[in-house]
Scaffold this motif. Structure first.
Motif, short mmCIF file in Angstrom:
data_model
loop_
_atom_site.label_atom_id
_atom_site.label_comp_id
_atom_site.label_asym_id
_atom_site.label_seq_id
_atom_site.Cartn_x
_atom_site.Cartn_y
_atom_site.Cartn_z
N MET A 1 88.79 -1.40 125.80
CA MET A 1 87.88 -0.88 125.06
C MET A 1 86.54 -1.67 125.37
SD MET A 1 87.94 -0.25 120.95
CE MET A 1 86.56 0.14 120.11
N ALA A 2 86.75 -3.03 125.28
CA ALA A 2 85.65 -4.03 125.53
C ALA A 2 85.07 -3.64 127.01
CB ALA A 2 86.07 -5.47 125.21
N LEU A 3 86.14 -3.61 127.95
CA LEU A 3 85.60 -3.46 129.17
C LEU A 3 84.76 -2.14 129.45
CD1 LEU A 3 85.59 -4.36 132.28
CD2 LEU A 3 87.70 -2.90 132.53
N ILE A 4 85.19 -0.87 129.06
CA ILE A 4 84.37 0.22 129.17
C ILE A 4 83.09 0.33 128.26
CG2 ILE A 4 84.51 2.72 128.74
CD1 ILE A 4 87.59 2.77 129.08
N ALA A 5 82.91 -0.36 127.36
CA ALA A 5 81.74 -0.42 126.64
C ALA A 5 80.87 -1.34 127.20
CB ALA A 5 82.10 -0.86 124.95
N GLY A 6 81.45 -2.56 127.73
CA GLY A 6 80.32 -3.44 128.51
C GLY A 6 79.97 -2.76 129.75
N LEU A 7 80.91 -2.16 130.47
CA LEU A 7 80.33 -1.47 131.62
C LEU A 7 79.29 -0.41 131.46
CD1 LEU A 7 83.78 -0.96 133.69
CD2 LEU A 7 81.64 -2.65 134.15
N VAL A 8 79.41 0.33 130.12
CA VAL A 8 78.62 1.35 129.85
C VAL A 8 77.12 0.82 129.51
CG1 VAL A 8 77.92 3.13 128.16
CG2 VAL A 8 80.00 3.01 129.16
N PHE A 9 77.12 -0.30 128.78
CA PHE A 9 75.92 -0.72 128.27
C PHE A 9 75.22 -1.61 129.54
CE2 PHE A 9 77.62 -0.07 124.25
CZ PHE A 9 76.79 0.81 123.57
N THR A 10 76.01 -2.24 130.27
CA THR A 10 75.59 -2.85 131.42
C THR A 10 74.68 -1.82 132.39
OG1 THR A 10 77.11 -4.51 131.45
CG2 THR A 10 76.00 -4.27 133.35
N GLY A 11 75.40 -0.82 132.75
CA GLY A 11 74.89 0.14 133.46
C GLY A 11 73.33 1.10 133.04
N ILE A 12 73.47 0.90 131.54
CA ILE A 12 72.39 1.37 130.99
C ILE A 12 71.17 0.41 131.09
CG2 ILE A 12 71.15 1.99 128.67
CD1 ILE A 12 73.67 3.35 127.65
N ALA A 13 71.41 -0.87 130.84
CA ALA A 13 70.43 -1.94 131.01
C ALA A 13 69.91 -1.96 132.69
CB ALA A 13 71.19 -3.25 130.76
N ILE A 14 70.96 -1.79 133.56
CA ILE A 14 70.43 -1.76 135.03
C ILE A 14 69.58 -0.64 135.04
CG2 ILE A 14 71.43 -1.55 137.27
CD1 ILE A 14 73.72 -3.14 136.57
N ALA A 15 69.73 0.43 134.39
CA ALA A 15 68.85 1.53 134.67
C ALA A 15 67.54 1.31 134.32
CB ALA A 15 69.59 2.88 133.87
N TYR A 16 67.44 0.72 133.23
CA TYR A 16 66.33 0.50 132.51
C TYR A 16 65.42 -0.70 133.50
CZ TYR A 16 66.11 3.58 128.42
OH TYR A 16 66.18 4.62 127.52
N ILE A 17 65.99 -1.47 133.80
CA ILE A 17 65.52 -2.53 135.02
C ILE A 17 65.12 -1.67 136.12
CG2 ILE A 17 66.11 -4.62 136.53
CD1 ILE A 17 67.93 -5.54 134.22
N LEU A 18 65.69 -0.84 136.80
CA LEU A 18 65.01 -0.26 137.79
C LEU A 18 64.07 0.78 137.34
CD1 LEU A 18 68.73 0.96 139.40
CD2 LEU A 18 67.06 -0.76 140.49
N GLN A 19 64.18 1.40 136.28
CA GLN A 19 62.97 1.95 135.65
C GLN A 19 61.69 1.22 135.73
OE1 GLN A 19 63.27 3.61 131.63
NE2 GLN A 19 61.21 4.90 132.17
N ALA A 20 61.92 0.03 135.16
CA ALA A 20 60.77 -0.91 135.06
C ALA A 20 60.41 -1.07 136.39
CB ALA A 20 61.14 -2.23 134.51
N GLY A 21 60.84 -1.20 137.45
CA GLY A 21 60.73 -1.71 138.79
C GLY A 21 59.83 -0.31 139.54
N GLY A 22 60.08 0.70 139.14
CA GLY A 22 59.68 1.98 139.66
C GLY A 22 60.62 2.56 140.52
N ALA A 23 61.87 2.20 140.61
CA ALA A 23 62.74 2.71 141.55
C ALA A 23 63.54 3.71 140.78
CB ALA A 23 63.61 1.51 142.00
N LEU A 24 63.37 4.18 139.60
CA LEU A 24 64.24 5.15 138.82
C LEU A 24 63.44 5.56 137.60
CD1 LEU A 24 67.15 6.46 138.68
CD2 LEU A 24 67.91 4.66 137.39
N SER A 25 63.68 6.83 137.21
CA SER A 25 63.13 7.39 136.17
C SER A 25 64.39 7.79 135.07
CB SER A 25 62.42 8.65 136.46
OG SER A 25 62.18 9.34 135.16
N VAL A 26 64.08 6.94 133.83
CA VAL A 26 65.35 6.79 133.03
C VAL A 26 64.86 7.72 131.53
CG1 VAL A 26 66.98 5.68 131.63
CG2 VAL A 26 66.10 4.67 133.75
N SER A 27 65.50 8.54 131.11
CA SER A 27 65.21 9.60 129.91
C SER A 27 66.03 8.65 128.69
CB SER A 27 65.65 10.87 129.86
OG SER A 27 65.52 11.57 128.70
#
Length: 100
Positions: free
Chosen positions: A21-47
């Motif tokens: 449970m902790a592993l899956i939740a951690g991976l999901v929120f880490t993925g969302i954080a990486i997506a927002y970091i990529l959006q800040a760099g202009g490499a990705l568009s996140v809704s």
């Protein structure tokens, strides 16, 4: 200064059980954080809507994994209380005289 000595029966380190449970939740929120970091760099568009949906789905999957692990035969979580031992005779609470 003397080094700490281990007593007989002491474990060299505390071990924790695998918690999917902790592993899956951690991976999901880490993925969302990486997506927002990529959006800040202009490499990705996140809704924001997709991020919220991914978080809710991830927490649901993590909860499902936790439930499956909890009901799996042969598993016992640390901290799960043991059933109480039966008493030799029934418990009778002490009587208090309230007329005094």
């Amino acid at each position: 200064m003397t080094p700490a000595t281990r007593m007989e029966g002491d474990s060299p380190m505390n071990r924790y059980r695998f918690d999917p449970m902790a592993l899956i939740a951690g991976l999901v929120f880490t993925g969302i954080a990486i997506a927002y970091i990529l959006q800040a760099g202009g490499a990705l568009s996140v809704s924001a809507e997709w991020s919220l949906a991914a978080a809710v789905i991830g927490v649901g999957v993590a909860g499902l994994a936790g439930v499956i692990r909890a009901i799996a035969p042969g598993t016992r979580h640390i901290g799960t209380p043991m059933p109480p031992e039966p008493l030799d005779e029934p418990y009778t609470p002490p009587t208090v005289d309230l007329t005094k």
